[in-house]
Motif scaffolding. Structure first.
Motif, short mmCIF file in Angstrom:
data_model
loop_
_atom_site.label_atom_id
_atom_site.label_comp_id
_atom_site.label_asym_id
_atom_site.label_seq_id
_atom_site.Cartn_x
_atom_site.Cartn_y
_atom_site.Cartn_z
N VAL A 42 0.84 -1.21 0.00
CA VAL A 42 0.00 0.00 0.00
C VAL A 42 0.87 1.25 0.00
O VAL A 42 0.61 2.21 -0.75
N ASP A 43 1.91 1.25 0.83
CA ASP A 43 2.83 2.41 0.85
C ASP A 43 3.47 2.62 -0.52
O ASP A 43 3.60 3.76 -0.99
N LEU A 44 3.86 1.54 -1.17
CA LEU A 44 4.46 1.64 -2.49
C LEU A 44 3.44 2.11 -3.52
O LEU A 44 3.76 2.91 -4.41
N ALA A 45 2.21 1.65 -3.38
CA ALA A 45 1.16 2.05 -4.32
C ALA A 45 0.84 3.54 -4.20
O ALA A 45 0.35 4.16 -5.15
N LEU A 46 1.11 4.11 -3.05
CA LEU A 46 0.86 5.55 -2.85
C LEU A 46 2.03 6.42 -3.32
O LEU A 46 1.89 7.64 -3.40
N HIS A 47 3.16 5.78 -3.66
CA HIS A 47 4.35 6.53 -4.09
C HIS A 47 4.24 6.87 -5.57
O HIS A 47 3.82 6.03 -6.39
N GLU A 100 -3.64 -7.61 0.63
CA GLU A 100 -2.87 -6.48 1.15
C GLU A 100 -3.30 -5.17 0.52
O GLU A 100 -3.51 -4.16 1.20
N LEU A 101 -3.48 -5.17 -0.80
CA LEU A 101 -3.82 -3.93 -1.50
C LEU A 101 -5.25 -3.47 -1.22
O LEU A 101 -5.53 -2.26 -1.23
N ILE A 102 -6.16 -4.40 -0.99
CA ILE A 102 -7.57 -4.04 -0.81
C ILE A 102 -7.75 -3.16 0.43
O ILE A 102 -8.71 -2.39 0.52
N GLN A 103 -6.80 -3.27 1.37
CA GLN A 103 -6.88 -2.45 2.58
C GLN A 103 -6.66 -0.96 2.29
O GLN A 103 -7.08 -0.11 3.07
N GLY A 104 -6.04 -0.66 1.16
CA GLY A 104 -5.72 0.74 0.88
C GLY A 104 -6.41 1.30 -0.36
O GLY A 104 -5.95 2.31 -0.91
N VAL A 105 -7.49 0.67 -0.79
CA VAL A 105 -8.16 1.12 -2.02
C VAL A 105 -8.54 2.59 -1.98
O VAL A 105 -8.28 3.35 -2.91
N ALA A 134 -7.38 5.03 -0.09
CA ALA A 134 -6.20 5.91 -0.05
C ALA A 134 -5.53 5.97 -1.42
O ALA A 134 -5.06 7.04 -1.85
N ILE A 135 -5.48 4.84 -2.11
CA ILE A 135 -4.87 4.81 -3.44
C ILE A 135 -5.69 5.65 -4.42
O ILE A 135 -5.15 6.40 -5.24
N LEU A 136 -7.03 5.54 -4.33
CA LEU A 136 -7.90 6.37 -5.17
C LEU A 136 -7.66 7.85 -4.89
O LEU A 136 -7.58 8.67 -5.80
N GLY A 167 -3.94 3.62 -11.91
CA GLY A 167 -3.38 2.46 -12.60
C GLY A 167 -3.34 1.24 -11.70
O GLY A 167 -3.52 0.10 -12.16
N VAL A 168 -3.11 1.44 -10.40
CA VAL A 168 -3.06 0.33 -9.44
C VAL A 168 -4.45 -0.31 -9.32
O VAL A 168 -4.58 -1.54 -9.35
N ILE A 169 -5.48 0.52 -9.19
CA ILE A 169 -6.84 0.01 -9.03
C ILE A 169 -7.30 -0.69 -10.31
O ILE A 169 -7.91 -1.77 -10.25
N VAL A 170 -7.00 -0.09 -11.45
CA VAL A 170 -7.39 -0.69 -12.73
C VAL A 170 -6.72 -2.05 -12.90
O VAL A 170 -7.36 -3.04 -13.30
N GLN A 171 -5.43 -2.12 -12.58
CA GLN A 171 -4.71 -3.39 -12.72
C GLN A 171 -5.24 -4.43 -11.74
O GLN A 171 -5.32 -5.62 -12.08
N LEU A 172 -5.63 -4.00 -10.57
CA LEU A 172 -6.20 -4.92 -9.59
C LEU A 172 -7.49 -5.52 -10.15
O LEU A 172 -7.72 -6.74 -10.05
#
Length: 615
Positions: free
Chosen positions: A347-352, A378-383, A385-387, A393-398
């Motif tokens: 999640v931290d990396l996805a926010l970078h 792991e990523l679903i916990q930060g949807v 925040a990522i949005l 791109g992270v959400i689309v790829q998920l």
């Protein structure tokens, strides 16, 4: 035709890797030739005289005109190369000469290209470094090396005499020897080459040629094009045996300088090319290289308890290299990367702003393995925040990986409903489609601050965006699509027309209609009635209409045709609609209705038969 180069006043522009002098004196000396020619700007580099530049400009114009036959072309090429002989280095490093020579090389025979390279490299090949690291000369070396893909073409032709065949084979041998000479110079000067803005491109082309696969020439690439998700189209060709061994030697030399791959963007691009071509042509070698590079990256010092990969992922140069590693990795390496370095940090990396791209590659690469389930959890916990960070791109790829793996689809849909504030109350579910397409929460889209209330359908569809379109297209591939289709059916006919005519929305509408059942498709088409003429007259809408038509039943086609023929003159005169008129055979519909019906029925039966076979 090529006169002796005159001493000229050097231009003020400096070239990478060349030392320029200082101040502003000596103008008269530079105009008259002499010592001033070694002054500022060009480091004393010689240039083609005006007469020679004019000659190569005329050669370029003649090349644009084309030739009546091959013999005429061959004579022309031979004459031009005769003029170049003895001055190849000057021509290659001149802008006009370089552009013309670059166009001439694909028309030259292998032995002509080999002879040109031999002159550029000098007796020992030592000159290759200078010309390869020149902004104009580098293009010539690249283009010449690329001609190696034609080295076997002579054997496929029937020569008129044995002597000609021998000459062609000798020419191919000359070119082969010169390409190997270029590679040797690269190995001897590896750090300088791979860090140089122009020299690194020569190394990348050399890697492609030694491996036996070529992409489009560098001059044909589109500046500013999005290249992260677009794999270059490579063409394979046969290589001599010597290249098989030379590629191994070159990769070994590159690995000795692997430290540069994480500090220099040009060097990083070279290593990415090395891995890509080896993955395609030498998979065992690629597997070894991937392991060695990963071990090197993991061995670097970082803060106690922190993986060095977490640092490299946030760097522009090294993150691109890690993206390539992830894309080409096998199952065990991906698992090790996640377990030993990335677990708990996604999640931290996805926010970078930089590291989110490698996270996208990892999500895509893991879709066919069980590893994806751990990444998803792991990523679903930060949807949300990522949005909020805008890294769609992270959400689309998920979503795309959920569609591919057929796992966790319901979990992602529920998470998205919560993130867009349309999960509760349940009446808000039908508003999900416009929210997803616009990437706006319910409160923002409907300007509502209340927690209760139904969907405010009076708000017209707006703000459809690129990533929102990609998200819905991925969700449209889910096994359960009822929420999206229910939401689509609540849109007004005007909103549906807006979607059909929008660059991003048209793809969504097409995806939802074509993936629907016959019954569901009929409900959507019912709401589109009255909009078909406007769709047909739209550049994008006409494409959606054709896609609808291709999957429609005979009765649906009849209804669409009935509406379109009422505006015959408008459709026949419109630049887009006239193609619809022809493809739908609407003239037959008007004048030969029974024949039209027979054709449509036959096509419908054929489509049904094929779909049953595919199922």
């Amino acid at each position: 035709m090529l006169a002796k180069p005159e001493e000229r006043k050097p231009q003020k522009r400096r070239h990478p890797g060349e030392d320029g002098g200082g101040g502003g004196g000596g103008q008269r000396k530079r105009r008259e030739g002499g010592e001033g020619d070694k002054g500022q700007g060009d480091g004393g580099r010689k240039r083609l005289d005006a007469m020679s530049v004019g000659y190569f400009r005329r050669v370029g114009e003649r090349l644009s005109e084309g030739f009546e036959d091959r013999e005429e072309r061959d004579i022309f090429v031979e004459n031009v190369l005769a003029e170049v002989k003895g001055k190849a280095l000057l021509v290659a490093k001149d802008q006009t000469g370089s552009i013309t020579l670059q166009r001439l090389l694909p028309l030259s025979s292998p032995d002509q290209v080999g002879e040109l390279l031999a002159e550029l490299g000098g007796e020992s090949g030592s000159e290759f470094k200078e010309v390869s690291c020149d902004k104009c000369g580098g293009h010539i070396v690249e283009s010449a090396v690329r001609q190696m893909s034609r080295w076997t073409e002579s054997s496929k032709k029937e020569p008129s005499a044995t002597t000609e065949e021998e000459e062609e084979e000798e020419g191919s041998a000359v070119l082969e020897a010169q390409v190997l000479s270029v590679s040797q110079v690269v190995r001897e000067n590896c750090p300088e080459f791979i860090k140089h803005v122009h020299g690194s491109h020569v190394v990348r082309t050399l890697l492609h040629v030694l491996a036996g696969c070529l992409g489009p020439p560098r001059s044909e690439s589109r500046p500013g094009a999005k290249e992260r998700n677009v794999a270059p189209q490579l063409t394979d060709f046969e290589i001599p045996t010597s290249f098989w061994y030379e590629l191994k030697n070159l990769t070994e030399t590159l690995m000795e300088n692997v430290n540069l791959s994480v500090t220099d963007a040009a060097a990083s691009a070279v290593f990415q090319t090395m891995l890509t071509v080896c993955h395609r042509k030498r998979p065992k070698l690629c597997k070894q290289l991937l392991k060695r590079i990963t071990e090197y990256l993991a061995s670097r010092s970082a803060a106690p308890g922190v993986s060095p990969l977490l640092v490299f992922l946030k760097d522009q140069a090294s993150s691109r290299l890690i993206e390539t590693i992830i894309q080409l990795s096998h199952k065990s390496l991906l698992r090790d990367l996640y377990r030993n370095h990335l677990q708990g940090h996604l999640v931290d990396l996805a926010l970078h702003p930089i590291a989110n791209f490698p996270v996208q590659r990892l999500t895509a690469a893991s879709a066919k393995y069980q590893l994806f389930l751990k990444l998803f959890d792991e990523l679903i916990q930060g949807v949300e925040a990522i949005l909020a960070s805008g890294h769609m791109g992270v959400i689309v790829q998920l979503a795309q990986s959920c569609a591919e793996s057929e796992e966790k689809q319901e979990d992602l849909m529920q998470s998205l409903l919560r993130a867009f504030h349309c999960a509760e109350p349940g009446s808000r579910h039908v508003s999900c489609l416009p929210l997803f397409m616009s990437l706006l929460t319910y409160d923002v889209y409907y300007h509502s601050e209340t927690a209760e209330g139904g969907t405010q359908t009076e708000v017209p569809l707006s703000s459809i965006c690129y990533h929102g379109s990609l998200l819905v297209q991925a969700l449209a591939r889910f096994k359960e699509r009822s929420l999206l289709l229910s939401s689509l059916r609540t849109l007004s006919p005007a909103d549906l027309l807006t979607m059909a005519s929008h660059p991003s929305g048209s793809h969504v509408l097409q995806a939802l209609i074509t993936t629907s059942s016959d019954k569901g498709r009929g409900k959507i088409l019912k709401r589109l009635e009255g909009q078909y003429v406007q769709m047909a007259c739209s550049r994008l809408g006409s494409r959606v209409l054709e896609a609808i038509w291709n999957g429609a039943s005979v009765s649906h086609r009849h209804n669409i045709a009935q509406e379109l023929v009422s505006s015959e003159s408008q459709l026949r005169s419109d630049q887009f609609a006239r193609h619809v008129w022809a493809k739908f055979a609407l003239s037959h519909f008007i004048h030969r209705r029974a024949h039209w019906q027979e054709i449509q029925t036959g096509e419908s039966k054929k489509r049904k038969l094929f779909s049953e076979i595919l199922e």
